[in-house]
Every structure is written in structure tokens, then in C-alpha cells.
Design an enzyme around this catalytic site. Sequence first.
Site, PDB file in Angstrom:
ATOM      1  N   HIS A  12       0.841  -1.213   0.000  1.00  0.00           N
ATOM      2  CA  HIS A  12       0.000   0.000   0.000  1.00  0.00           C
ATOM      3  C   HIS A  12       0.869   1.253   0.000  1.00  0.00           C
ATOM      4  O   HIS A  12       0.607   2.202  -0.729  1.00  0.00           O
ATOM      5  CB  HIS A  12      -0.911   0.027   1.225  1.00  0.00           C
ATOM      6  CG  HIS A  12      -1.967  -1.019   1.199  1.00  0.00           C
ATOM      7  ND1 HIS A  12      -3.108  -0.907   0.447  1.00  0.00           N
ATOM      8  CD2 HIS A  12      -2.047  -2.206   1.820  1.00  0.00           C
ATOM      9  CE1 HIS A  12      -3.852  -1.988   0.604  1.00  0.00           C
ATOM     10  NE2 HIS A  12      -3.227  -2.787   1.437  1.00  0.00           N
ATOM     11  N   LYS A  13       1.915   1.240   0.845  1.00  0.00           N
ATOM     12  CA  LYS A  13       2.793   2.413   0.916  1.00  0.00           C
ATOM     13  C   LYS A  13       3.542   2.610  -0.402  1.00  0.00           C
ATOM     14  O   LYS A  13       3.735   3.744  -0.850  1.00  0.00           O
ATOM     15  CB  LYS A  13       3.813   2.239   2.048  1.00  0.00           C
ATOM     16  CG  LYS A  13       3.229   2.333   3.437  1.00  0.00           C
ATOM     17  CD  LYS A  13       4.383   2.332   4.400  1.00  0.00           C
ATOM     18  CE  LYS A  13       3.950   2.315   5.830  1.00  0.00           C
ATOM     19  NZ  LYS A  13       5.131   2.297   6.718  1.00  0.00           N
ATOM     20  N   ASP A  69       7.927   6.635   9.142  1.00  0.00           N
ATOM     21  CA  ASP A  69       7.367   6.045  10.354  1.00  0.00           C
ATOM     22  C   ASP A  69       6.125   6.849  10.699  1.00  0.00           C
ATOM     23  O   ASP A  69       6.113   8.075  10.593  1.00  0.00           O
ATOM     24  CB  ASP A  69       8.375   6.064  11.508  1.00  0.00           C
ATOM     25  CG  ASP A  69       8.002   5.065  12.586  1.00  0.00           C
ATOM     26  OD1 ASP A  69       7.659   3.917  12.254  1.00  0.00           O
ATOM     27  OD2 ASP A  69       8.031   5.426  13.779  1.00  0.00           O
ATOM     28  N   THR A  70       5.080   6.111  11.068  1.00  0.00           N
ATOM     29  CA  THR A  70       3.783   6.738  11.308  1.00  0.00           C
ATOM     30  C   THR A  70       3.256   6.344  12.675  1.00  0.00           C
ATOM     31  O   THR A  70       3.485   5.230  13.139  1.00  0.00           O
ATOM     32  CB  THR A  70       2.781   6.269  10.220  1.00  0.00           C
ATOM     33  OG1 THR A  70       3.170   6.828   8.975  1.00  0.00           O
ATOM     34  CG2 THR A  70       1.359   6.699  10.533  1.00  0.00           C
ATOM     35  N   PHE A 149      -5.139   0.141   4.786  1.00  0.00           N
ATOM     36  CA  PHE A 149      -4.535  -0.830   5.707  1.00  0.00           C
ATOM     37  C   PHE A 149      -4.516  -0.235   7.113  1.00  0.00           C
ATOM     38  O   PHE A 149      -4.962   0.892   7.330  1.00  0.00           O
ATOM     39  CB  PHE A 149      -3.124  -1.206   5.248  1.00  0.00           C
ATOM     40  CG  PHE A 149      -2.121  -0.080   5.365  1.00  0.00           C
ATOM     41  CD1 PHE A 149      -2.117   0.944   4.446  1.00  0.00           C
ATOM     42  CD2 PHE A 149      -1.212  -0.040   6.411  1.00  0.00           C
ATOM     43  CE1 PHE A 149      -1.207   1.993   4.551  1.00  0.00           C
ATOM     44  CE2 PHE A 149      -0.291   0.996   6.535  1.00  0.00           C
ATOM     45  CZ  PHE A 149      -0.298   2.012   5.592  1.00  0.00           C
TER      46      PHE A 149
END
Length: 191
Positions: A12-13, A69-70, A149
Site C-alpha cells: 500500500h505504501k 514512520d507513522t 490498511f
Amino acid sequence: MKRLVFATNNAHKLEEARKILGDRLEIVSLEEIGCNDDIPETAPTLEGNALIKARWIHDRYGLDCFADDTGLMVDALNGAPGVMSARYAGPAHDSAANMKKLLSEMEDKEDRRAHFSTAVALILDDQEYVFEGRVDGVISRTPAGTQGFGYDPVFIPDESGISFAEMDADAKNAISHRGRAMQKLADFLSR
Ligand code: IMP
């Protein structure tokens, strides 16, 4: 076309990044450079973890790269799950379990405010740069939608009345935490 490693194997990313950056750069995944490492994310901040991942690739492979980073920060939970978002329900990185835990922690909370933040770390020509993106919204009471996601089914951004998981990739990209951070990266790279 210039190649840039995106330190992820999340499909997805990668799709999101290729939509934003793909017309001017070839975005290459970890798998495509033969990296199967489980890169440790041990820093106490999003920026720190993004830098760890970018440095890991730069140090070992000598390639220009970026990493993200999330975290999902929920006001009523004092900012949790935050930097622990991937491992909220345990070390398995199980999105369904993480979401279930979040909804259970939020069951008696009237204040549903939350935001996603992303830090993107870029290493280009041996220089480090960090770009940040944020989207504000609320945590819904029940999951909705099948796209995206992670926590997407329970996060409703302020800009729309539907969850991220009910939006198509372009609509999510236009307002999301990572989309905004990636757009800053794209603007920087096009300068
Ligand atoms: P990571 O740093 O991108 O691995 O994300 C940390 C955690 O936040 C993981 O549990 C992801 O599933 C979740 N997450 C990251 N980005 C998103 C998103 O765009 N939507 C929903 N959840 C996300």
C-alpha cells in the site's frame, strides 16, 4: 530515471509513493534490493525511527533512500498508541488486533479526536532530511470500508465524512499524513 529506495515492503505504501513520486523517480522496495532485514524500530520518536530505517539501508547498501514512520495519536488516550501503533496489541503487528484494542480502549470515551503523523527521512548524497505530515480526524465507533490498511477503517479525517478505508487511494493520498509528508519530499526533490 534516478532510483530511490523506499525502505518498506508494504504494498500500500509503495503504491502511494509511486503515485506521488513515480513520474520523476524509480521507487524501489527493500525486496527489490534483496534486503530481508527486520529493521529495528527502537527510537522513542517517529523521526528517530524513520532515520534508523533510512540509515540502515544507506550504511549497508550505499544507496540513496527514504523511510517513513507513522503513529496514530488519540487525544483521549494521552497520545497512545503513538510510536507504538504497529505493536499496540502485541509484537505480531496484527492490524485487526490493534484496531480491536483501540475500539475497546475508546468504548467509554466521548472525545474521539485523533491524528496521524508521519515522519519521512531522506538520505540523498549523504545528507539527511526529514519531512512531516499530519491529518486530524476522529476515531469511529465501528470499522467501515475495505481499502487501505492498518487503522484506516476506524479513522475518519476531518476533510471527509467517511473513513480512510472507504476512500480510494488517490482521495486518501491527497489528505493523508503520509501523502502530505511525501508531497513535501516530492517538492524538495523537484527543486
Ligand atoms: P508504520 O510506521 O508505517 O509501520 O505504521 C505504524 C502503524 O500505524 C502500523 O500499525 C500501521 O498499520 C499504522 N499505519 C501507518 N500508516 C497508516 C495509514 O495510512 N492508515 C492506517 N494505519 C496506518
